[in-house]
Design an enzyme around this catalytic site. Structure first.
Site, mmCIF file in Angstrom:
data_model
loop_
_atom_site.group_PDB
_atom_site.id
_atom_site.type_symbol
_atom_site.label_atom_id
_atom_site.label_comp_id
_atom_site.label_asym_id
_atom_site.label_seq_id
_atom_site.Cartn_x
_atom_site.Cartn_y
_atom_site.Cartn_z
ATOM 1 N N GLU A 199 -28.177 2.898 11.062
ATOM 2 C CA GLU A 199 -28.386 1.547 10.540
ATOM 3 C C GLU A 199 -27.915 1.372 9.105
ATOM 4 O OE1 GLU A 199 -33.263 1.885 10.151
ATOM 5 O OE2 GLU A 199 -32.378 -0.045 10.608
ATOM 6 N N LYS A 226 -31.930 6.008 11.539
ATOM 7 C CA LYS A 226 -31.807 5.763 10.095
ATOM 8 C C LYS A 226 -30.345 5.841 9.676
ATOM 9 C CE LYS A 226 -34.630 4.448 9.378
ATOM 10 N NZ LYS A 226 -35.857 3.976 9.918
ATOM 11 N N ASN A 237 -36.566 -21.382 12.194
ATOM 12 C CA ASN A 237 -36.545 -19.951 12.497
ATOM 13 C C ASN A 237 -36.961 -19.798 13.956
ATOM 14 O OD1 ASN A 237 -39.043 -17.424 11.866
ATOM 15 N ND2 ASN A 237 -37.021 -17.138 12.655
ATOM 16 N N GLY A 238 -36.118 -19.124 14.749
ATOM 17 C CA GLY A 238 -36.440 -18.950 16.170
ATOM 18 C C GLY A 238 -35.216 -19.239 17.017
ATOM 19 N N TRP A 262 -30.287 -15.454 9.808
ATOM 20 C CA TRP A 262 -29.747 -14.336 10.571
ATOM 21 C C TRP A 262 -29.149 -14.984 11.810
ATOM 22 C CZ3 TRP A 262 -30.519 -11.946 15.399
ATOM 23 C CH2 TRP A 262 -29.941 -10.678 15.525
ATOM 24 N N ARG A 267 -35.363 -11.077 6.319
ATOM 25 C CA ARG A 267 -35.333 -11.692 7.643
ATOM 26 C C ARG A 267 -33.923 -12.149 8.039
ATOM 27 N NH1 ARG A 267 -40.653 -13.057 9.014
ATOM 28 N NH2 ARG A 267 -39.871 -14.491 10.591
ATOM 29 N N CYS A 281 -34.548 -15.134 10.486
ATOM 30 C CA CYS A 281 -34.412 -16.180 9.481
ATOM 31 C C CYS A 281 -35.716 -16.330 8.712
ATOM 32 C CB CYS A 281 -34.054 -17.541 10.053
ATOM 33 S SG CYS A 281 -32.628 -17.519 11.128
ATOM 34 N N HIS A 334 -26.038 19.826 29.054
ATOM 35 C CA HIS A 334 -25.914 19.042 30.288
ATOM 36 C C HIS A 334 -24.928 17.890 30.124
ATOM 37 C CE1 HIS A 334 -29.023 21.248 32.364
ATOM 38 N NE2 HIS A 334 -29.740 21.205 31.234
ATOM 39 N N LYS A 340 -34.960 -7.449 8.742
ATOM 40 C CA LYS A 340 -36.192 -6.651 8.715
ATOM 41 C C LYS A 340 -37.150 -7.033 9.842
ATOM 42 C CE LYS A 340 -38.978 -3.722 6.622
ATOM 43 N NZ LYS A 340 -38.677 -2.301 6.920
ATOM 44 N N GLU A 359 -35.469 9.234 15.317
ATOM 45 C CA GLU A 359 -35.670 8.394 14.137
ATOM 46 C C GLU A 359 -34.606 8.698 13.071
ATOM 47 O OE1 GLU A 359 -36.966 5.796 13.335
ATOM 48 O OE2 GLU A 359 -37.246 5.834 11.173
HETATM 49 O O1 M6R Z 1 -41.676 -4.833 12.270
HETATM 50 P P1 M6R Z 1 -41.580 -3.870 13.414
HETATM 51 O O2 M6R Z 1 -42.150 -2.535 13.092
HETATM 52 O O3 M6R Z 1 -42.132 -4.417 14.695
HETATM 53 O O4 M6R Z 1 -40.013 -3.667 13.631
HETATM 54 C C1 M6R Z 1 -39.524 -2.898 14.692
HETATM 55 C C2 M6R Z 1 -38.062 -2.560 14.482
HETATM 56 O O5 M6R Z 1 -37.293 -3.722 14.405
HETATM 57 C C3 M6R Z 1 -37.841 -1.747 13.195
HETATM 58 O O6 M6R Z 1 -38.592 -0.577 13.203
HETATM 59 C C4 M6R Z 1 -36.346 -1.375 13.039
HETATM 60 O O7 M6R Z 1 -35.952 -0.500 14.052
HETATM 61 C C5 M6R Z 1 -36.108 -0.782 11.658
HETATM 62 N N1 M6R Z 1 -35.094 -1.519 10.977
HETATM 63 C C6 M6R Z 1 -35.636 0.613 11.680
HETATM 64 O O8 M6R Z 1 -35.466 1.133 10.400
#
Ligand code: M6R
Length: 609
Positions: free
Chosen positions: A491, A488, A107-108, A81, A27, A2, A507, A604, A484
């Protein structure tokens, strides 16, 4: 998660609040709302609390007809969020108490909200939403006997969990009361009033002078003053910090999406991250001269998501050049598994936002065991930087798209520079280190090249964007890149995908391969390239189609499509080979007509555990 914003001053609050919320949508974007203290009457002391909120994004709120009735100069706002309760109007913030006199954005997560709800209900209160937040305005009301500051501090003493809150009330229309614990909150100050936000860029257009609130502190923000108190209401002094950041760099600059812009920014972002830290003729400079690296017998790299993948990519760099065993851990696991750490452990934390709750908790845990903590962070002044013994910044610039791209390449780059710095300190400055250094300095040019070659992937993405499952395989550093690349894709395109170390395929996972299943192979290491090719052949024999990302000369006519990427030092290849996979995920999401920058269910900054 949030995002929250607040304003008190001589200007109209709503445009400032909306702008701030738009910048904080990274956020969360499940719902948005604003509360303003309006004065529609001739009596200058007659203020009324007015709220407009709804399910959906900030633009939805901006276009709400009722917004134009919010004309006051004092207001608070929220973009959500969802954690407790579905995204709905009822669960949107601001929340009010039963009398409608106090409005709160939060927020929290309030972990003990069930017992607080019970307590309120036993005291005759009714709760209308499914949220944890709604207990806060009602507790403030319960404790209020003419002094709002005291009511907020009494409420804070009841809350367990994390919070950044803003409170306004008709009882004190000249104040916003704010408080925080484990969630970020900054105050920007100017002659035209005072601004509050979850992060600096949200209010950077108005000021570059900031106060940072620490945990369990309260602030009374008025139009021309800001006062600070601890939770027991002893006044504290804070000084202003001037932040030099460019608010313009948060714009799209003609690109269709922030993600695409950020992919293209990588050569420059990596160049900025290298900066003057590395040169062939001098010792590496990181401004961490006080660390005695000789005392460490173990390195932990701890992070979440993409940042953790950057750690995986860098682990072999530390082991090769610093000769210290290095372990990579997910922060949410590390914090609860009693890791074996002591004063001889060097803990590196990686975070783009610097606000990830699990990573912050992991830093605190490492410090409590006397480990030396160093954080690699992108957002200046963020929470992790304040908890760690040392911080070094990536200079990626603001990363707005939820899917991380340039932050990752800058993180691996900076980890490489840190490994060089440590190797030099430890006396391992040999010709291998020199050639690694040289390769690192060439990264910006290599990134430019790979941006061009990656565009060829659009055609392939068009062919397969309707598939339901994809698999990535690679060995060593290529496996880290596969992890990675797969994240990507998941998500932003919502396609199920998994990454395997090539040797693991047979395996178990090979049972999933059938006619036309797509496998993406990443091959950048000549030592193991033949092995991965064999693994790809095994999949092809079972009907798979192969997309290959490689910098090797691989002549195999069974491969469906090959993207040739520029050669680079094997240990730096994750910085180059990830780029085609970023494009791949991007193109697929575009062909599926999805919102690339704001994928569903994500935010984010993950500020809850
Ligand atoms: O802000 P941070 O780098 O600590 O965030 C960590 C993850 O939440 C962040 O890398 C997330 O996996 C990304 N959305 C991936 O693209």
């Amino acid at each position: 998660m949030c995002g929250i914003v607040g304003y008190i001053g001589e200007r109209k609050a709503v445009p400032i609040l909306i702008n701030g919320l738009l910048s904080l949508e990274y956020r969360g974007y499940d719902s948005a709302g604003i509360a303003v203290l309006n004065n529609n009457s001739s009596n200058e002391n007659n203020y009324q609390l007015e709220i407009v909120k709804d399910k959906g994004r900030v633009n939805n709120l901006k276009n709400n007809d009722k917004i134009k009735d919010l004309i006051g100069n004092v207001g608070i706002a929220h973009t959500r969020w969802a954690t407790h309760g579905i995204p709905s109007k009822e669960n949107s913030h601001p929340h009010i108490d039963n009398t409608g006199k106090f409005a709160v954005v939060h927020n929290g997560i309030i972990e003990n909200y069930t017992s607080l709800r019970r307590k309120l209900i036993n005291n005759g209160y009714k709760l209308y939403s499914e949220t944890d937040t709604e207990v806060i305005p009602n507790l403030i009301n319960m404790y209020y006997s003419g002094d709002i500051l005291k009511a907020v501090s009494d409420t804070m003493k009841e809350l367990k969990g994390s919070y950044a809150i803003e409170v306004i009330s008709e009882f004190c229309p000249d104040k916003i009361i704010i408080a925080k614990k484990d969630s970020p909150l900054v105050i920007g100050t100017s002659e035209k009033g005072n601004y509050i936000a979850s992060d600096i860029p949200a209010i950077l257009t108005y000021t570059n002078k900031f106060y940072f609130l620490d945990d369990e502190e309260i602030s009374v923000v008025q139009k021309d003053s800001v006062e600070f108190y601890d939770i027991n209401l002893s006044q504290i002094h804070k000084s202003i910090k001037t932040i030099e950041l460019d608010s313009q760099s948060s714009e799209k600059n003609g690109y269709e999406d922030f993600m695409l812009k950020e992919i293209y920014e990588q050569p420059n972002a990596v160049r900025e991250t290298i900066g003057s830290r590395l040169s062939l003729s001098e010792k590496t400079n990181l401004n961490i001269d006080y660390i005695d690296f000789k005392k460490f017998n173990r390195i932990f790299i701890v992070a979440c998501g993409t940042a953790m993948h950057a750690g995986m990519a860098a682990k072999p760099i530390f082991e090769k050049f610093c000769k210290i065993p290095t372990e990579v851990d997910v922060a949410s696991e590390f914090r609860y598994r009693n890791p074996l750490i002591d004063e001889h452990t060097f803990c590196i934390f990686i975070s783009q936002s610097g606000e990830t709750a699990d990573t912050i908790a992991a830093v605190k845990l490492a410090k409590s065991f006397s480990a030396t903590t160093l954080s690699i962070v992108n957002v200046i002044g963020s929470s992790i930087t304040r908890f760690s013994d040392y911080t070094i910044y990536t200079h990626a610039g603001p990363e707005i798209a939820v899917a991380s791209t340039k932050a990752y390449t800058c993180q691996v780059t900076l980890l490489g520079i840190l490994a060089i710095y440590m190797a030099e300190f430890l006396g391992y400055d040999d010709k291998n280190l020199q050639s690694f250094k040289l390769a690192l300095l060439k990264l910006p040019d290599k990134l430019k090249e790979v941006l061009d070659t990656s565009k060829t992937l659009k055609k392939y993405a068009k062919k397969i964007f309707n598939q339901h499952d994809l698999y990535f395989i690679g060995r060593g550093s290529d496996y880290a890149v596969c992890m990675e690349g797969s994240l990507k894709l998941k998500e932003i395109s919502y396609i199920h995908s998994e990454a395997y170390a090539s040797g693991e395929l047979k395996h178990g996972p090979i049972a999933l391969i059938e006619k036309d299943t797509t496998i993406i192979g990443v091959i950048t290491d000549s030592l193991t390239s033949k092995k991965t090719i064999s693994n790809l052949e095994e999949a092809i024999s079972r009907g798979a189609k192969v997309l290959l990302i490689t910098n090797q000369n691989i002549d195999n006519d069974k491969i469906d499509f090959t993207v040739s990427i520029p050669p680079i030092h094997t240990l730096l290849s994750p910085i180059i080979s990830i780029v085609p996979l970023q494009f791949f995920a991007y193109y697929i999401a575009k062909f599926k007509n999805l919102d690339v920058d704001k994928p569903r269910n994500l935010a984010k900054s993950v500020t809850v555990e």
